[in-house]
Scaffold this motif. Structure first.
Motif, mmCIF file in Angstrom:
data_model
loop_
_atom_site.group_PDB
_atom_site.id
_atom_site.type_symbol
_atom_site.label_atom_id
_atom_site.label_comp_id
_atom_site.label_asym_id
_atom_site.label_seq_id
_atom_site.Cartn_x
_atom_site.Cartn_y
_atom_site.Cartn_z
ATOM 1 N N GLY A 15 0.792 -1.217 0.000
ATOM 2 C CA GLY A 15 0.000 0.000 0.000
ATOM 3 C C GLY A 15 0.825 1.267 0.000
ATOM 4 O O GLY A 15 0.289 2.355 -0.223
ATOM 5 N N GLY A 16 2.123 1.113 0.226
ATOM 6 C CA GLY A 16 3.000 2.267 0.257
ATOM 7 C C GLY A 16 3.409 2.742 -1.122
ATOM 8 O O GLY A 16 2.982 2.196 -2.144
ATOM 9 N N SER A 17 4.255 3.754 -1.122
ATOM 10 C CA SER A 17 4.692 4.385 -2.370
ATOM 11 C C SER A 17 6.204 4.566 -2.389
ATOM 12 O O SER A 17 6.831 4.719 -1.335
ATOM 13 C CB SER A 17 4.030 5.747 -2.548
ATOM 14 O OG SER A 17 2.635 5.639 -2.632
ATOM 15 N N LEU A 18 6.753 4.549 -3.565
ATOM 16 C CA LEU A 18 8.161 4.855 -3.792
ATOM 17 C C LEU A 18 8.269 5.585 -5.123
ATOM 18 O O LEU A 18 7.464 5.343 -6.033
ATOM 19 C CB LEU A 18 9.013 3.597 -3.846
ATOM 20 C CG LEU A 18 9.327 2.861 -2.540
ATOM 21 C CD1 LEU A 18 10.022 1.540 -2.843
ATOM 22 C CD2 LEU A 18 10.188 3.710 -1.619
ATOM 23 N N THR A 19 9.272 6.424 -5.229
ATOM 24 C CA THR A 19 9.588 7.059 -6.501
ATOM 25 C C THR A 19 11.017 6.717 -6.877
ATOM 26 O O THR A 19 11.951 7.019 -6.133
ATOM 27 C CB THR A 19 9.430 8.578 -6.438
ATOM 28 O OG1 THR A 19 8.078 8.904 -6.113
ATOM 29 C CG2 THR A 19 9.778 9.208 -7.783
ATOM 30 N N LEU A 20 11.171 6.073 -8.006
ATOM 31 C CA LEU A 20 12.494 5.734 -8.522
ATOM 32 C C LEU A 20 12.958 6.828 -9.470
ATOM 33 O O LEU A 20 12.161 7.415 -10.205
ATOM 34 C CB LEU A 20 12.457 4.404 -9.259
ATOM 35 C CG LEU A 20 11.906 3.201 -8.503
ATOM 36 C CD1 LEU A 20 12.041 1.941 -9.361
ATOM 37 C CD2 LEU A 20 12.568 3.037 -7.163
ATOM 38 N N SER A 21 14.243 7.092 -9.459
ATOM 39 C CA SER A 21 14.854 8.035 -10.387
ATOM 40 C C SER A 21 15.970 7.338 -11.148
ATOM 41 O O SER A 21 16.587 6.397 -10.635
ATOM 42 C CB SER A 21 15.432 9.238 -9.639
ATOM 43 O OG SER A 21 14.431 9.949 -8.956
ATOM 44 N N CYS A 22 16.205 7.810 -12.343
ATOM 45 C CA CYS A 22 17.292 7.279 -13.169
ATOM 46 C C CYS A 22 18.024 8.480 -13.771
ATOM 47 O O CYS A 22 17.495 9.139 -14.674
ATOM 48 C CB CYS A 22 16.740 6.381 -14.256
ATOM 49 S SG CYS A 22 17.951 5.824 -15.470
ATOM 50 N N ALA A 23 19.180 8.759 -13.254
ATOM 51 C CA ALA A 23 19.996 9.861 -13.763
ATOM 52 C C ALA A 23 20.876 9.343 -14.893
ATOM 53 O O ALA A 23 21.553 8.320 -14.733
ATOM 54 C CB ALA A 23 20.846 10.433 -12.643
ATOM 55 N N THR A 24 20.853 10.045 -16.016
ATOM 56 C CA THR A 24 21.610 9.579 -17.177
ATOM 57 C C THR A 24 22.633 10.614 -17.617
ATOM 58 O O THR A 24 22.515 11.808 -17.309
ATOM 59 C CB THR A 24 20.678 9.270 -18.355
ATOM 60 O OG1 THR A 24 20.211 10.497 -18.930
ATOM 61 C CG2 THR A 24 19.497 8.422 -17.918
ATOM 62 N N LEU A 81 9.944 6.897 -12.013
ATOM 63 C CA LEU A 81 8.839 5.940 -11.913
ATOM 64 C C LEU A 81 8.200 6.139 -10.549
ATOM 65 O O LEU A 81 8.795 5.820 -9.524
ATOM 66 C CB LEU A 81 9.331 4.504 -12.065
ATOM 67 C CG LEU A 81 8.220 3.440 -12.096
ATOM 68 C CD1 LEU A 81 7.397 3.573 -13.379
ATOM 69 C CD2 LEU A 81 8.789 2.026 -11.985
ATOM 70 N N GLN A 82 6.997 6.685 -10.565
ATOM 71 C CA GLN A 82 6.223 6.859 -9.336
ATOM 72 C C GLN A 82 5.401 5.600 -9.138
ATOM 73 O O GLN A 82 4.606 5.222 -10.016
ATOM 74 C CB GLN A 82 5.315 8.083 -9.440
ATOM 75 C CG GLN A 82 4.347 8.242 -8.270
ATOM 76 C CD GLN A 82 5.035 8.604 -6.969
ATOM 77 O OE1 GLN A 82 5.918 9.453 -6.965
ATOM 78 N NE2 GLN A 82 4.665 7.953 -5.873
ATOM 79 N N MET A 83 5.590 4.955 -8.003
ATOM 80 C CA MET A 83 4.904 3.691 -7.726
ATOM 81 C C MET A 83 4.018 3.849 -6.498
ATOM 82 O O MET A 83 4.522 4.124 -5.403
ATOM 83 C CB MET A 83 5.929 2.582 -7.493
ATOM 84 C CG MET A 83 6.923 2.426 -8.639
ATOM 85 S SD MET A 83 8.017 1.019 -8.421
ATOM 86 C CE MET A 83 8.930 1.541 -6.969
ATOM 87 N N ASN A 84 2.727 3.705 -6.704
ATOM 88 C CA ASN A 84 1.754 3.820 -5.624
ATOM 89 C C ASN A 84 1.057 2.484 -5.403
ATOM 90 O O ASN A 84 1.098 1.597 -6.259
ATOM 91 C CB ASN A 84 0.719 4.894 -5.958
ATOM 92 C CG ASN A 84 1.321 6.267 -6.114
ATOM 93 O OD1 ASN A 84 2.261 6.631 -5.405
ATOM 94 N ND2 ASN A 84 0.777 7.043 -7.032
ATOM 95 N N SER A 85 0.417 2.361 -4.263
ATOM 96 C CA SER A 85 -0.344 1.148 -3.933
ATOM 97 C C SER A 85 0.485 -0.108 -4.190
ATOM 98 O O SER A 85 0.027 -1.066 -4.821
ATOM 99 C CB SER A 85 -1.639 1.099 -4.754
ATOM 100 O OG SER A 85 -2.420 2.237 -4.524
ATOM 101 N N LEU A 86 1.684 -0.093 -3.694
ATOM 102 C CA LEU A 86 2.603 -1.200 -3.958
ATOM 103 C C LEU A 86 2.090 -2.503 -3.354
ATOM 104 O O LEU A 86 1.461 -2.513 -2.286
ATOM 105 C CB LEU A 86 3.987 -0.871 -3.418
ATOM 106 C CG LEU A 86 4.781 0.106 -4.306
ATOM 107 C CD1 LEU A 86 5.907 0.767 -3.526
ATOM 108 C CD2 LEU A 86 5.328 -0.636 -5.520
#
Length: 126
Positions: A15-24, A81-86
């Motif tokens: 139910g939690g959330s995470l935001t992944l980032s990818c720096a290029t 990548l915003q990930m909700n309701s994991l």
């Protein structure tokens, strides 16, 4: 030298959330389709989401549609990548990747991507 570096993974409860980032760096980020992929132990790598160079025409695998959002900031050469309701089944190593050819159609097939980050682990507990 092309580099992709993921960050933002971690351990969360369902139910939690995470935001992944990818720096290029090292190439013209704004000219390439970008994708997020994931691989769980014992499973094949699967395409999670892709996004066209201009930020439109996004693809999501059915299992994440409505919960995940992919975006990009071409000025910062960064993919998100915003990930909700994991869910526990989202547990995997997540990778960002750059398509093999500039302005090529986006694909969810990992074989269409030539440059990969080392991944960031996402663990979702029930």
């Amino acid at each position: 030298q092309v580099q992709l570096v993921e960050s933002g993974g971690g351990s969360v409860q369902a139910g939690g959330s995470l935001t992944l980032s990818c720096a290029t760096s090292g190439y013209t980020f704004s000219a390439y389709c970008m994708g997020w992929f994931r691989q769980a132990p014992g499973k094949e790598r699967e395409g999670v989401a892709t996004i066209y160079p201009g930020g439109g025409t996004m693809y999501f695998v059915d299992s994440v549609r409505g919960r995940f959002t992919i975006s990009r900031d071409n000025a910062k050469n960064t993919l998100y990548l915003q990930m909700n309701s994991l869910k526990p089944e989202d547990t995997a190593m997540y990778y960002c990747a750059t398509a093999s050819w500039a302005y090529a159609p986006c694909s969810a097939d990992p074989t269409g991507y030539s440059y990969w980050g080392r991944g960031t682990q996402v663990t979702v507990s029930s």
